[in-house]
Design a protein around this motif. Structure first.
Motif, PDB file in Angstrom:
ATOM      1  N   GLY A 137       0.790  -1.315   0.102  1.00 26.05           N
ATOM      2  CA  GLY A 137       0.091   0.188   0.026  1.00 26.05           C
ATOM      3  C   GLY A 137       0.789   1.275   0.070  1.00 26.05           C
ATOM      4  N   GLN A 138       2.017   1.228  -0.519  1.00 29.58           N
ATOM      5  CA  GLN A 138       2.979   2.570  -0.507  1.00 29.58           C
ATOM      6  C   GLN A 138       3.612   2.723  -1.814  1.00 29.58           C
ATOM      7  OE1 GLN A 138       5.091   2.897   2.975  1.00 29.58           O
ATOM      8  NE2 GLN A 138       5.976   4.992   2.603  1.00 29.58           N
ATOM      9  N   PHE A 139       3.329   4.072  -2.520  1.00 31.90           N
ATOM     10  CA  PHE A 139       4.089   4.016  -3.611  1.00 31.90           C
ATOM     11  C   PHE A 139       5.412   4.795  -3.228  1.00 31.90           C
ATOM     12  CE2 PHE A 139      -0.093   4.899  -6.244  1.00 31.90           C
ATOM     13  CZ  PHE A 139       0.148   3.570  -6.618  1.00 31.90           C
ATOM     14  N   ILE A 140       6.495   4.782  -4.255  1.00 27.25           N
ATOM     15  CA  ILE A 140       7.621   5.515  -4.085  1.00 27.25           C
ATOM     16  C   ILE A 140       7.480   6.924  -4.015  1.00 27.25           C
ATOM     17  CG2 ILE A 140      10.002   6.068  -5.260  1.00 27.25           C
ATOM     18  CD1 ILE A 140       9.440   3.329  -6.955  1.00 27.25           C
ATOM     19  N   GLY A 141       8.275   7.287  -2.691  1.00 24.35           N
ATOM     20  CA  GLY A 141       8.165   8.790  -2.444  1.00 24.35           C
ATOM     21  C   GLY A 141       7.195   9.451  -1.595  1.00 24.35           C
ATOM     22  N   ALA A 142       5.980   8.471  -1.473  1.00 21.76           N
ATOM     23  CA  ALA A 142       4.677   9.013  -0.715  1.00 21.76           C
ATOM     24  C   ALA A 142       4.843   8.429   0.640  1.00 21.76           C
ATOM     25  CB  ALA A 142       3.810   8.515  -1.286  1.00 21.76           C
ATOM     26  N   PRO A 143       4.581   9.127   1.830  1.00 22.64           N
ATOM     27  CA  PRO A 143       4.526   8.598   3.073  1.00 22.64           C
ATOM     28  C   PRO A 143       3.127   8.194   3.226  1.00 22.64           C
ATOM     29  CG  PRO A 143       4.279  11.151   3.177  1.00 22.64           C
ATOM     30  CD  PRO A 143       4.625  10.663   1.622  1.00 22.64           C
ATOM     31  N   SER A 171       8.022   7.279   7.351  1.00 18.47           N
ATOM     32  CA  SER A 171       9.054   6.906   6.469  1.00 18.47           C
ATOM     33  C   SER A 171       8.688   6.684   5.072  1.00 18.47           C
ATOM     34  CB  SER A 171       9.596   5.405   7.094  1.00 18.47           C
ATOM     35  OG  SER A 171       8.560   4.516   6.974  1.00 18.47           O
ATOM     36  N   ARG A 172       9.490   6.833   4.125  1.00 17.19           N
ATOM     37  CA  ARG A 172       9.124   6.671   2.610  1.00 17.19           C
ATOM     38  C   ARG A 172      10.344   5.660   1.953  1.00 17.19           C
ATOM     39  NH1 ARG A 172       9.534  12.776   1.748  1.00 17.19           N
ATOM     40  NH2 ARG A 172      10.972  12.634   3.692  1.00 17.19           N
ATOM     41  N   TYR A 173      10.047   5.577   0.657  1.00 17.94           N
ATOM     42  CA  TYR A 173      10.784   4.610  -0.121  1.00 17.94           C
ATOM     43  C   TYR A 173      11.276   5.459  -1.161  1.00 17.94           C
ATOM     44  CZ  TYR A 173       9.795   0.620   3.063  1.00 17.94           C
ATOM     45  OH  TYR A 173       9.684  -0.060   4.240  1.00 17.94           O
ATOM     46  N   ALA A 174      12.625   5.300  -1.576  1.00 19.66           N
ATOM     47  CA  ALA A 174      13.035   5.970  -2.600  1.00 19.66           C
ATOM     48  C   ALA A 174      14.076   4.904  -3.603  1.00 19.66           C
ATOM     49  CB  ALA A 174      13.640   7.356  -2.453  1.00 19.66           C
ATOM     50  N   LEU A 175      14.401   5.296  -4.690  1.00 20.44           N
ATOM     51  CA  LEU A 175      15.406   4.841  -5.344  1.00 20.44           C
ATOM     52  C   LEU A 175      16.737   5.396  -4.818  1.00 20.44           C
ATOM     53  CD1 LEU A 175      14.102   4.913  -9.110  1.00 20.44           C
ATOM     54  CD2 LEU A 175      13.712   2.973  -7.594  1.00 20.44           C
ATOM     55  N   GLN A 193      15.792   2.324  -1.231  1.00 19.92           N
ATOM     56  CA  GLN A 193      16.086   2.568  -0.008  1.00 19.92           C
ATOM     57  C   GLN A 193      15.243   3.180   0.773  1.00 19.92           C
ATOM     58  OE1 GLN A 193      18.548   6.014   0.385  1.00 19.92           O
ATOM     59  NE2 GLN A 193      18.322   6.588  -1.774  1.00 19.92           N
ATOM     60  N   ARG A 194      15.178   2.801   2.164  1.00 17.93           N
ATOM     61  CA  ARG A 194      14.190   3.372   3.062  1.00 17.93           C
ATOM     62  C   ARG A 194      14.653   4.557   3.762  1.00 17.93           C
ATOM     63  NH1 ARG A 194      12.732   3.212   8.342  1.00 17.93           N
ATOM     64  NH2 ARG A 194      10.619   2.736   9.082  1.00 17.93           N
ATOM     65  N   LEU A 195      13.730   5.690   3.622  1.00 18.64           N
ATOM     66  CA  LEU A 195      14.049   6.947   4.349  1.00 18.64           C
ATOM     67  C   LEU A 195      13.457   7.275   5.629  1.00 18.64           C
ATOM     68  CD1 LEU A 195      13.823   9.206   1.351  1.00 18.64           C
ATOM     69  CD2 LEU A 195      15.749   8.016   1.978  1.00 18.64           C
ATOM     70  N   ASP A 196      14.207   7.403   6.633  1.00 16.87           N
ATOM     71  CA  ASP A 196      13.399   7.499   7.952  1.00 16.87           C
ATOM     72  C   ASP A 196      12.463   8.712   8.094  1.00 16.87           C
ATOM     73  OD1 ASP A 196      15.133   5.657   8.881  1.00 16.87           O
ATOM     74  OD2 ASP A 196      16.647   7.014   9.473  1.00 16.87           O
ATOM     75  N   MET A 228      13.584  14.764  -0.393  1.00 18.34           N
ATOM     76  CA  MET A 228      12.312  14.929  -1.205  1.00 18.34           C
ATOM     77  C   MET A 228      12.639  13.768  -2.346  1.00 18.34           C
ATOM     78  SD  MET A 228      12.089  19.214  -1.742  1.00 18.34           S
ATOM     79  CE  MET A 228      13.581  19.381  -2.333  1.00 18.34           C
ATOM     80  N   PRO A 229      12.292  12.671  -2.087  1.00 19.40           N
ATOM     81  CA  PRO A 229      12.353  11.400  -2.904  1.00 19.40           C
ATOM     82  C   PRO A 229      11.511  11.584  -4.116  1.00 19.40           C
ATOM     83  CG  PRO A 229      11.252  10.727  -1.182  1.00 19.40           C
ATOM     84  CD  PRO A 229      11.451  12.164  -0.894  1.00 19.40           C
ATOM     85  N   GLN A 230      11.784  11.390  -5.391  1.00 26.72           N
ATOM     86  CA  GLN A 230      10.944  11.283  -6.637  1.00 26.72           C
ATOM     87  C   GLN A 230      11.013  10.047  -7.037  1.00 26.72           C
ATOM     88  OE1 GLN A 230       9.570  14.060  -7.242  1.00 26.72           O
ATOM     89  NE2 GLN A 230      10.656  15.664  -6.153  1.00 26.72           N
ATOM     90  N   PRO A 231       9.844   9.755  -7.649  1.00 28.61           N
ATOM     91  CA  PRO A 231       9.738   8.290  -8.181  1.00 28.61           C
ATOM     92  C   PRO A 231      10.181   8.104  -9.867  1.00 28.61           C
ATOM     93  CG  PRO A 231       7.811   9.666  -8.798  1.00 28.61           C
ATOM     94  CD  PRO A 231       8.520  10.498  -7.759  1.00 28.61           C
ATOM     95  N   TYR A 232      11.396   8.833 -10.129  1.00 26.52           N
ATOM     96  CA  TYR A 232      11.979   8.851 -11.094  1.00 26.52           C
ATOM     97  C   TYR A 232      13.400   9.393 -11.186  1.00 26.52           C
ATOM     98  CZ  TYR A 232      10.231  13.553 -11.085  1.00 26.52           C
ATOM     99  OH  TYR A 232       9.870  14.882 -10.608  1.00 26.52           O
TER     100      TYR A 232
END
Length: 233
Positions: A137-143, A171-175, A193-196, A228-232
């Motif tokens: 249930g989580q998209f890249i870059g979105a908390p 926490s969010r996830y990013a490339l 990678q997981r961002l705190d 500020m993770p981006q999905p690209y």
């Protein structure tokens, strides 16, 4: 393009109810066609949103509100890099998300407090290129979790008030990012990678007289690192 809106509301002194429905429309634009995508090969993007809101008075000067929403983007127009230096826009599978927000507002003479918390869940099977592997249930870059609080207090100086705000981002996830290449790593999904979670504080002074308001604020008071993770790439 037709973008209908509809709402049903009911309110009394101590409670209110809202049901809201809306649609949005996004057609392929000049930027989309510039990258070689033809209007025959891409469909307009349509968003449909439902929201239910229920509010109730708590204490004499307080009000609690709960909102539930459901949003679906049909035929989302997504930017793709098929090969090196070959870029196109394409329609992708539906993006679907649901969530809830709880908000409390307390307001007295010279003093106010506002706080909210929101939770969002996205469909894993909809748009896999933006989905976080093994994280439901989580998209890249979105908390999935966000919280805010604002406090306003009077000061001994006439017309001058002090404001303090706090923000929590889960926490969010990013490339993974390669600083030498200045781009994200292409071996998705192995490079995730997981961002705190982040907690930041803001402060401000506000001076109000007649029709004029002057505000002096400090953002991120304790200089916490913000991502500020981006999905690209």
């Amino acid at each position: 393009a037709v973008t209908p809106r509809a709402g049903l509301t009911r309110a009394s002194d101590n409670w209110h109810f809202k049901w809201l429905y809306g649609e949005a429309f996004r057609e392929p634009n000049i930027e989309t066609i510039h990258y070689g995508t033809t209007t025959e090969s891409i469909s307009p993007e349509r968003t449909v949103a439902h929201e239910i809101e229920l509010g109730h008075r708590l204490l004499e000067n307080g009000y609690l509100t709960l909102s539930l929403f459901d949003q679906r983007i049909r035929d989302p127009i997504i930017f793709n890099q098929d090969q090196i230096d070959e870029f196109t826009y394409n329609n992708n599978p539906d993006m679907h998300s649901q969530g809830a927000e709880l908000q409390y507002l307390y307001r007295a003479e010279g003093f106010s407090l506002q706080a909210n918390y929101s939770w969002t869940h996205s469909n894993d099977d909809d748009l896999q290129v933006y989905d976080v592997p093994q994280q439901s249930g989580q998209f890249i870059g979105a908390p999935a979790h966000v919280g805010n609080a604002w406090l306003s207090l009077p000061t001994p100086v006439a017309h001058l008030s002090a404001m303090l705000g706090a923000r929590y981002v889960g926490s969010r996830y990013a490339l993974d990012f390669d600083p030498i290449l200045a781009q994200t790593q292409p071996d998705f999904p192995l490079s995730m990678q997981r961002l705190d979670a982040e907690f930041t504080v803001n402060a401000a002074l506000r001076y109000e007289i007649t029709a004029t308001t002057l505000t002096l604020g400090v953002d991120n008071l304790f200089d916490e690192e913000q991502q500020m993770p981006q999905p690209y790439s």
